[in-house]
Design a protein around this motif. Structure first.
Motif, PDB file in Angstrom:
ATOM      1  N   GLN A  51       0.763  -1.136  -0.007  1.00 34.16           N
ATOM      2  CA  GLN A  51      -0.010   0.215  -0.015  1.00 34.16           C
ATOM      3  C   GLN A  51       0.731   1.305  -0.109  1.00 34.16           C
ATOM      4  OE1 GLN A  51      -3.500  -0.238  -0.523  1.00 34.16           O
ATOM      5  NE2 GLN A  51      -2.952   2.089  -1.068  1.00 34.16           N
ATOM      6  N   PRO A  52       1.939   1.454   1.020  1.00 35.83           N
ATOM      7  CA  PRO A  52       2.806   2.792   0.677  1.00 35.83           C
ATOM      8  C   PRO A  52       3.122   2.761  -0.522  1.00 35.83           C
ATOM      9  CG  PRO A  52       3.202   1.538   2.831  1.00 35.83           C
ATOM     10  CD  PRO A  52       2.313   0.500   1.854  1.00 35.83           C
ATOM     11  N   PHE A  53       3.522   1.895  -1.243  1.00 29.89           N
ATOM     12  CA  PHE A  53       4.112   1.898  -2.657  1.00 29.89           C
ATOM     13  C   PHE A  53       3.264   2.573  -3.914  1.00 29.89           C
ATOM     14  CE2 PHE A  53       6.860  -1.019  -0.669  1.00 29.89           C
ATOM     15  CZ  PHE A  53       8.166  -0.855  -0.853  1.00 29.89           C
ATOM     16  N   LYS A  54       1.705   1.929  -3.568  1.00 27.93           N
ATOM     17  CA  LYS A  54       0.919   2.343  -4.250  1.00 27.93           C
ATOM     18  C   LYS A  54       0.233   3.768  -3.975  1.00 27.93           C
ATOM     19  CE  LYS A  54      -1.701  -1.821  -5.436  1.00 27.93           C
ATOM     20  NZ  LYS A  54      -3.077  -2.473  -5.476  1.00 27.93           N
ATOM     21  N   ASP A  55       0.426   3.962  -2.847  1.00 23.53           N
ATOM     22  CA  ASP A  55       0.117   5.791  -2.327  1.00 23.53           C
ATOM     23  C   ASP A  55       1.337   6.591  -2.877  1.00 23.53           C
ATOM     24  OD1 ASP A  55      -2.206   4.784  -1.055  1.00 23.53           O
ATOM     25  OD2 ASP A  55      -1.323   4.829   1.156  1.00 23.53           O
TER      26      ASP A  55
END
Length: 432
Positions: free
Chosen positions: A233-237
């Motif tokens: 999720q942090p990468f997608k964010d």
């Protein structure tokens, strides 16, 4: 921690520039990816993590102050908005969606790490893959990531040499992915990047998390996420932050700016902590360490914004809260005209104080990291915070003067950072 991965605008690494950008625009694989595709195993578990729902409440620093920071206690004599809008408070109700969105990601990553710890894996990496032919390719991939890191983040790179080889290589891989992602919208070929290109970049991210890398750099990150409890999720964010850069050049208030800062910088802390590791003797909660990592990313990006006001204005961008500009008697025209006035100085003083409060909160978490990981984080934190001092030394003229830390000051900061890295973690539990 997020301070480690600065948003860079220097030319992208030669081996990943034209071919990389062309592949993203066209949606195709790299020509050399056939050697690596399918060779890296996907993470062993994709089960959903249950998260305890926490409720949020407004916590003003002053009765007429709109903002407070996650983890901060109310301060006296601070009659201006300091940091983010709300704090976690079990006694109240949900107040703002942007804060809840960030909070949910923090809690998910913290839960993932705690699950990893309970499984007795701690933060030790899993054994290297034994698929024939992959060892040499992965070693080459990690070495190339290290070379990019050494070229564009010299001080940070030197600090990573104190880490264990596994952690060091993993941090290099994360750094390179963040750098490449940032280059999509801030690099020399940014004008050719479209929203659909970012969609394809996100699809490639999902592939590498599933063990299907597209190139050498992806292979290093794919191997990293298969060994450490890193969530996607942090990468997608971060990619979502790049989307904002394509379509948004104004932020109405700090609530909007806070979410942007999380997307483009706070995410890096959430990516990095699982690799850097929390000291075994630390009594701090996992959530509190991640909260500090998030604060460090916000501080880093706010510092970027304040340093680059003039540069951004020349590109038609203003990353300053519009409502706070208006309250200070300033407008977009004042920013574009680039004239330092008493109103501008007063406005900048409040913005710098906010950034420093985030740095102050971030310091709490650095000491809780694995000892071998602390020095590069402290060095980067101390050096980056000095940029705020330089803005003040330039009489708040961030229109025409770019604040930077001299080489002498950088050298002087390194032994201070090393000394701080030797401080033992807290022996008492820290509340989130």
């Amino acid at each position: 921690m997020a301070i480690l991965m600065q948003r860079l605008v220097s030319p992208v690494d030669a081996s990943a520039s034209l071919g990389f950008l062309e592949a993203i625009r066209e949606g195709g694989r790299f020509s050399d990816s056939s050697r690596l595709v399918g060779k890296v195993q996907s993470p062993s578990s994709n089960e959903r993590l249950q998260r305890k729902r926490r409720r949020w409440s407004l916590c003003s620093l002053y009765a007429d102050s709109k903002y407070a920071c996650v983890g901060f206690q109310p301060q006296e004599n601070d009659n201006f908005p300091i940091v983010s809008s709300f704090v976690a408070n079990p006694a109240e109700e949900v107040a703002i969606s942007s804060e809840q969105k960030v909070y949910d990601v923090v809690m998910k990553q913290a839960a993932l790490v705690k699950t990893h710890l309970r499984s007795n894996a701690a933060l030790d990496v899993k054994p290297d893959m034994v698929i024939p032919g992959t060892t040499t390719l992965l070693t080459e991939a990690y070495d190339r990531c290290g070379q990019v890191c050494a070229e564009y983040a010299k001080t940070f790179y030197l600090g990573t040499l104190l880490m264990t080889p596994e952690r060091r290589r993993a941090i290099w891989a994360i750094y390179v992915w963040c750098r490449r992602t940032d280059e999509l919208v801030d690099g020399p070929n940014a004008s050719h990047i479209t929203p659909s290109a970012l969609d394809r970049w996100e699809a490639k991210l999902e592939d590498l998390f599933a063990g299907r890398p597209y190139d050498m750099f992806d292979a290093a990150l794919s191997d990293t996420v298969s060994k450490f409890p890193v969530d996607i999720q942090p990468f997608k964010d971060m990619i979502e932050g790049m989307r904002l850069d394509l379509k948004k050049s104004r932020y109405k208030n700090f609530d909007e700016l806070y979410l942007y800062c999380y997307y483009v910088a706070g995410t890096v802390g959430l990516m990095s902590v699982p690799v850097m590791g929390i000291a075994p003797e630390s009594k701090a909660t996992t959530e509190s360490v991640y909260n500090s990592a998030l604060a460090l990313g916000i501080a880093n990006q706010l510092t970027n914004i304040l340093r680059d006001v003039g540069e951004d204005a020349r590109r038609g961008r203003i990353y300053l809260p519009q409502d706070e500009l208006a309250q200070a008697g300033l407008s977009d025209d004042d920013v574009f005209n680039g004239k330092v006035t008493d109103r501008w100085r007063s406005f900048m003083k409040s913005q710098i104080k906010r950034a420093r409060m985030f740095f102050q909160e971030a310091e709490k978490g650095v000491t809780e990291l694995n000892q071998a990981s602390r020095w590069p984080v402290w060095a980067s934190l101390l050096l980056y915070r000095q940029i705020l001092d330089e803005i003040e030394a330039n009489d708040y003229n961030n229109f025409m003067k770019r604040a930077y830390v001299s080489k002498v000051k950088k050298i002087m900061a390194l032994p201070i950072a090393y000394g701080r890295s030797l401080i033992r973690p807290s022996l008492q539990n820290q509340p989130f």
